[in-house]
Design a protein around this motif. Structure first.
Motif, PDB file in Angstrom:
ATOM      1  N   ALA B  27       0.845  -1.190   0.000  1.00  0.00           N
ATOM      2  CA  ALA B  27       0.000   0.000   0.000  1.00  0.00           C
ATOM      3  C   ALA B  27       0.883   1.244   0.000  1.00  0.00           C
ATOM      4  N   GLN B  28       0.353   2.342  -0.546  1.00  0.00           N
ATOM      5  CA  GLN B  28       1.054   3.616  -0.435  1.00  0.00           C
ATOM      6  C   GLN B  28       0.082   4.688   0.040  1.00  0.00           C
ATOM      7  N   ILE B  29       0.479   5.415   1.068  1.00  0.00           N
ATOM      8  CA  ILE B  29      -0.350   6.490   1.608  1.00  0.00           C
ATOM      9  C   ILE B  29       0.489   7.760   1.577  1.00  0.00           C
ATOM     10  N   LEU B  30       0.023   8.747   0.821  1.00  0.00           N
ATOM     11  CA  LEU B  30       0.837   9.951   0.601  1.00  0.00           C
ATOM     12  C   LEU B  30       0.837  10.872   1.820  1.00  0.00           C
ATOM     13  N   LYS B  31       1.862  11.689   1.869  1.00  0.00           N
ATOM     14  CA  LYS B  31       2.043  12.708   2.898  1.00  0.00           C
ATOM     15  C   LYS B  31       0.810  13.610   2.943  1.00  0.00           C
ATOM     16  N   GLY B  32       0.296  13.861   4.118  1.00  0.00           N
ATOM     17  CA  GLY B  32      -0.831  14.771   4.253  1.00  0.00           C
ATOM     18  C   GLY B  32      -2.172  14.064   4.360  1.00  0.00           C
ATOM     19  N   ALA B  33      -2.256  12.809   3.963  1.00  0.00           N
ATOM     20  CA  ALA B  33      -3.511  12.064   4.127  1.00  0.00           C
ATOM     21  C   ALA B  33      -3.781  11.860   5.619  1.00  0.00           C
ATOM     22  N   THR B  34      -5.069  11.799   5.978  1.00  0.00           N
ATOM     23  CA  THR B  34      -5.447  11.601   7.374  1.00  0.00           C
ATOM     24  C   THR B  34      -6.256  10.311   7.482  1.00  0.00           C
ATOM     25  N   ILE B  35      -5.817   9.421   8.366  1.00  0.00           N
ATOM     26  CA  ILE B  35      -6.511   8.154   8.566  1.00  0.00           C
ATOM     27  C   ILE B  35      -6.783   7.987  10.052  1.00  0.00           C
ATOM     28  N   GLY B  36      -8.054   7.659  10.390  1.00  0.00           N
ATOM     29  CA  GLY B  36      -8.466   7.593  11.784  1.00  0.00           C
ATOM     30  C   GLY B  36      -7.989   6.336  12.485  1.00  0.00           C
ATOM     31  N   SER B  37      -8.623   6.049  13.601  1.00  0.00           N
ATOM     32  CA  SER B  37      -8.237   4.900  14.415  1.00  0.00           C
ATOM     33  C   SER B  37      -9.035   3.661  14.015  1.00  0.00           C
ATOM     34  N   GLN B  38      -8.485   2.503  14.297  1.00  0.00           N
ATOM     35  CA  GLN B  38      -9.131   1.208  14.058  1.00  0.00           C
ATOM     36  C   GLN B  38      -9.530   1.023  12.594  1.00  0.00           C
ATOM     37  N   CYS B  39      -8.764   1.603  11.699  1.00  0.00           N
ATOM     38  CA  CYS B  39      -9.035   1.394  10.266  1.00  0.00           C
ATOM     39  C   CYS B  39      -8.223   0.212   9.758  1.00  0.00           C
ATOM     40  N   ASN B  40      -8.618  -0.285   8.607  1.00  0.00           N
ATOM     41  CA  ASN B  40      -7.919  -1.402   7.984  1.00  0.00           C
ATOM     42  C   ASN B  40      -7.752  -1.067   6.501  1.00  0.00           C
ATOM     43  N   ILE B  41      -6.527  -0.859   6.092  1.00  0.00           N
ATOM     44  CA  ILE B  41      -6.230  -0.457   4.711  1.00  0.00           C
ATOM     45  C   ILE B  41      -5.538  -1.646   4.048  1.00  0.00           C
ATOM     46  N   GLY B  42      -6.191  -2.242   3.039  1.00  0.00           N
ATOM     47  CA  GLY B  42      -5.721  -3.492   2.453  1.00  0.00           C
ATOM     48  C   GLY B  42      -4.524  -3.351   1.520  1.00  0.00           C
ATOM     49  N   ASP B  43      -4.023  -4.489   1.107  1.00  0.00           N
ATOM     50  CA  ASP B  43      -2.922  -4.580   0.132  1.00  0.00           C
ATOM     51  C   ASP B  43      -3.210  -3.734  -1.108  1.00  0.00           C
ATOM     52  N   HIS B  44      -2.149  -3.166  -1.681  1.00  0.00           N
ATOM     53  CA  HIS B  44      -2.214  -2.495  -2.981  1.00  0.00           C
ATOM     54  C   HIS B  44      -3.139  -1.282  -2.986  1.00  0.00           C
ATOM     55  N   CYS B  45      -3.479  -0.754  -1.798  1.00  0.00           N
ATOM     56  CA  CYS B  45      -4.245   0.494  -1.786  1.00  0.00           C
ATOM     57  C   CYS B  45      -3.314   1.669  -2.070  1.00  0.00           C
ATOM     58  N   TYR B  46      -3.914   2.743  -2.572  1.00  0.00           N
ATOM     59  CA  TYR B  46      -3.172   3.976  -2.825  1.00  0.00           C
ATOM     60  C   TYR B  46      -4.067   5.108  -2.350  1.00  0.00           C
ATOM     61  N   ILE B  47      -3.566   5.930  -1.449  1.00  0.00           N
ATOM     62  CA  ILE B  47      -4.387   6.986  -0.847  1.00  0.00           C
ATOM     63  C   ILE B  47      -3.658   8.315  -1.000  1.00  0.00           C
ATOM     64  N   GLU B  48      -4.342   9.276  -1.635  1.00  0.00           N
ATOM     65  CA  GLU B  48      -3.693  10.556  -1.949  1.00  0.00           C
ATOM     66  C   GLU B  48      -3.688  11.514  -0.765  1.00  0.00           C
ATOM     67  N   SER B  49      -2.992  12.620  -0.968  1.00  0.00           N
ATOM     68  CA  SER B  49      -2.616  13.483   0.150  1.00  0.00           C
ATOM     69  C   SER B  49      -3.751  14.281   0.769  1.00  0.00           C
ATOM     70  N   ASP B  50      -4.832  14.541   0.038  1.00  0.00           N
ATOM     71  CA  ASP B  50      -5.909  15.336   0.624  1.00  0.00           C
ATOM     72  C   ASP B  50      -7.018  14.464   1.206  1.00  0.00           C
ATOM     73  N   VAL B  51      -6.887  13.170   1.146  1.00  0.00           N
ATOM     74  CA  VAL B  51      -7.961  12.279   1.582  1.00  0.00           C
ATOM     75  C   VAL B  51      -8.094  12.311   3.105  1.00  0.00           C
ATOM     76  N   LYS B  52      -9.345  12.305   3.566  1.00  0.00           N
ATOM     77  CA  LYS B  52      -9.608  12.244   5.009  1.00  0.00           C
ATOM     78  C   LYS B  52     -10.479  11.021   5.280  1.00  0.00           C
ATOM     79  N   ILE B  53      -9.944  10.113   6.089  1.00  0.00           N
ATOM     80  CA  ILE B  53     -10.659   8.895   6.449  1.00  0.00           C
ATOM     81  C   ILE B  53     -10.860   8.904   7.959  1.00  0.00           C
TER      82      ILE B  53
END
Lengths: 198, 198, 198
Positions: B27-53
Motif C-alpha cells: 500500500a502507499q499512503i501519501l504525505k498529508g492524508a489523514t486516517i483515523g483509528s481502528q481502520c484497515n487499509i488493504g494490500d495495494h491500496c493507494y491513498i492521496e494526500s488530501d484524503v480524510k478517512i
C-alpha cells in the motif's frame, strides 16, 4: 517443487502450491490458501487464506480472491472482482454489524466451475455459481447462478448465448448444436446444456 | 501510536494515522492524508494526500482513494473506484485541458457518510454524496447522490430498497419499518429515511 | 534520460521510456514496452511487452495494460480495464482452447486515439477503437467503436452526447457547435464530428 516460480517481490505465505505454478510481482498469498499445479497468478494479486484454486487456473493481474471462493480446474479470471460477502452485509467494524460479522455468517461460498472464464471488469456476487465452460463477459455483474456453457453479459448479467468448451458461439438448431472447430456436439434442454456423443 | 501496524512493504508517508489502524502489503499512503483509528487499509491500496478517512473504516485491497474523497466513520469500501474528477474533464497533460486542469477546478468533493458500504466493483462519480448506512451494490455505477439507508444497484445506480444500519432489508408498512434483528425503527417520507424512537 | 523518474519499488524492464516520464510505486513495465515522453504511470500499474504508449499519457494507478493496446498522444486512463483478448476466448491453459490460444489469434488490437479519456471503472473490449478526444464515462463497458468527440456511458456503452477537446459538452445547433471556453468550432454529420475553421 523446484519448478514453481515465485517472483522475489511477491509474498507467498502458503506451502500448498502445485508444480509448474508461477506467481508474479507484488502478489500476496496468505497462509492456508491452496493453489494447484500449472497455475499463473499475476502481479498485484491478493489471495486469502481459505481460497482453493485447482489446476491450470490463470488469475490475471490485480485480482483479489477472498475467502469463500473456490476455483475449479482450467479457467481464466480476468482483472475482475469475485466477492465473498453477502450483499446485505453493512459496516463490518462498526458496532451495528455486531453478531452478523463476528460469527462469519456473512461468508458465503462462490464457486467457479471447470473451464469457466470471467472477463475483465466483471463482478461476481458472493454465493453465486459460475457454471462449467461458461463465459462471464467483460464488465458483467453476476447476481445469480450462471448456467454451464452460457455467455452472460450486462448489469445485471443475462444469458446472451451459448459457447463451446473452446469458447466459440454455439447455434442450436432445435435442441442440438455442433462446434465446427472442436467437432463437439451439445444438446440443450431449457437452460441446461450437455455435451453429447454423436 | 505503538498499536499501529504497518506492513514492511507498504509506503506510509503521512504521520496522521490513528491508533489500532492496520496498513497492509504494497500500500502507499501519501504525505498529508489523514486516517483515523481502528481502520484497515488493504494490500495495494493507494491513498492521496488530501484524503480524510475517519475511524473504523475498512478499505479493501486494491482501492485507490483520490484527493477530494472524504470517508466518515465506520464503513466498508470494497474493491471499487471512487473518482475525484469531473465527468467532463478530458485530457489532463495535453494543452487542450489548459486552465481547467491547472487551477484544480476539476477537483470535486466526494463524501461517503457514516456507516455506508460500497461493494466490490462499484464506481462512484466525483461530487456525489453516499448517504449514511446506505449500501452501493456490487458493480453499481453511482451517478447521483445516494439517500441514507438506501440500497442502490445497476448502471446507472437506482434505489432498489432500503436497509437497516445492520444491512438487513427494511420493509415499510405505510411509512414505518422495523428491523427484527436490531429492533430499530424507521420512518420514511419519500426518499428520506430516519431512525425513530418507538 | 536523466529527467525520467522511476520509483525505487517499481520494476522497469524496458529501455524505451521518453524524457520527463514518471513511473510510480510497485508498477511493473515489461521488456519491449514503449512509453513516450511526459507520461505518468501510477502505482500498481502493469504494462505488457507489446504495448505502445505515446507522449503525455496519464495512466492512473492500478491499470493493467495488456499486449495489443496502443495509446496515442495525450490521454487520461482512469483506473479501468483495457482488455486485449477476444470476447469468445475461453480457458487459456486448458486443452480446450488449443490452437486458438497457441497461435495468438486471440490477440486483437485496441487503439485509444489522441486525447481520449477513459474514466474510472470503465471496461474497454478488445478490438475496439476509442476515437480522438472522446470520453468513456465512469463505469462504462465499451463493446463497439467510440466516435471521435463522443461521450459514452452505460453497460453496454452508448453515445450520450458530444464534447470539445477540453472536455466540455457541445450543443449542436443544426450541425454546428461552438465551445465558449476554447473558442473551437465543430461540424457534425451523423456520428462524425470534425473541428472546423470559423
Amino acid at each position: 517443487m523446484n519448478d514453481i516460480f515465485i517472483h522475489p517481490t511477491s509474498l507467498v505465505e502458503t506451502h500448498h502450491i502445485g508444480h509448474g505454478t508461477q506467481i508474479w510481482a507484488f502478489a500476496q498469498i496468505l497462509k492456508g490458501a491452496t493453489i494447484g499445479s500449472q497455475c499463473n497468478i499475476g502481479d498485484h494479486c491478493y489471495i486469502e487464506s481459505d481460497v482453493k484454486i485447482a489446476d491450470n487456473v490463470i488469475i490475471k493481474h490485480g485480482n483479489k480472491i477472498w475467502s469463500g471462493v473456490m476455483l475449479n480446474n482450467g479457467r481464466f479470471v480476468g482483472p475482475s472482482q469475485l466477492t465473498a460477502t453477502r450483499q446485505h452485509l453493512s459496516v463490518t467494524h462498526a458496532v451495528q454489524s455486531g453478531a452478523t460479522y463476528n460469527n462469519r455468517q456473512w461468508l458465503v461460498t462462490t464457486r467457479i466451475h471447470e473451464g469457466a472464464s470471467i472477463r475483465a471488469g466483471a463482478t461476481v456476487l458472493a454465493g453465486t455459481q459460475i457454471g462449467k465452460f461458461s463465459i462471464v463477459g467483460a464488465g458483467a455483474v453476476v447476481t445469480k447462478d450462471v448456467p454451464a456453457y452460457a455467455l452472460v453479459m450486462g448489469n445485471p448479467a443475462h444469458v446472451q448465448g451459448w459457447v463451446c468448451q473452446c469458447g466459440h458461439p454455439l447455434s442450436f438448431d432445435s435442441h442440438l448444436a455442433h462446434c465446427a472447430i472442436c467437432n463437439l456436439h451439445y444438446a440443450k434442454d431449457g437452460k441446461v446444456i450437455k455435451l453429447i456423443a454423436f
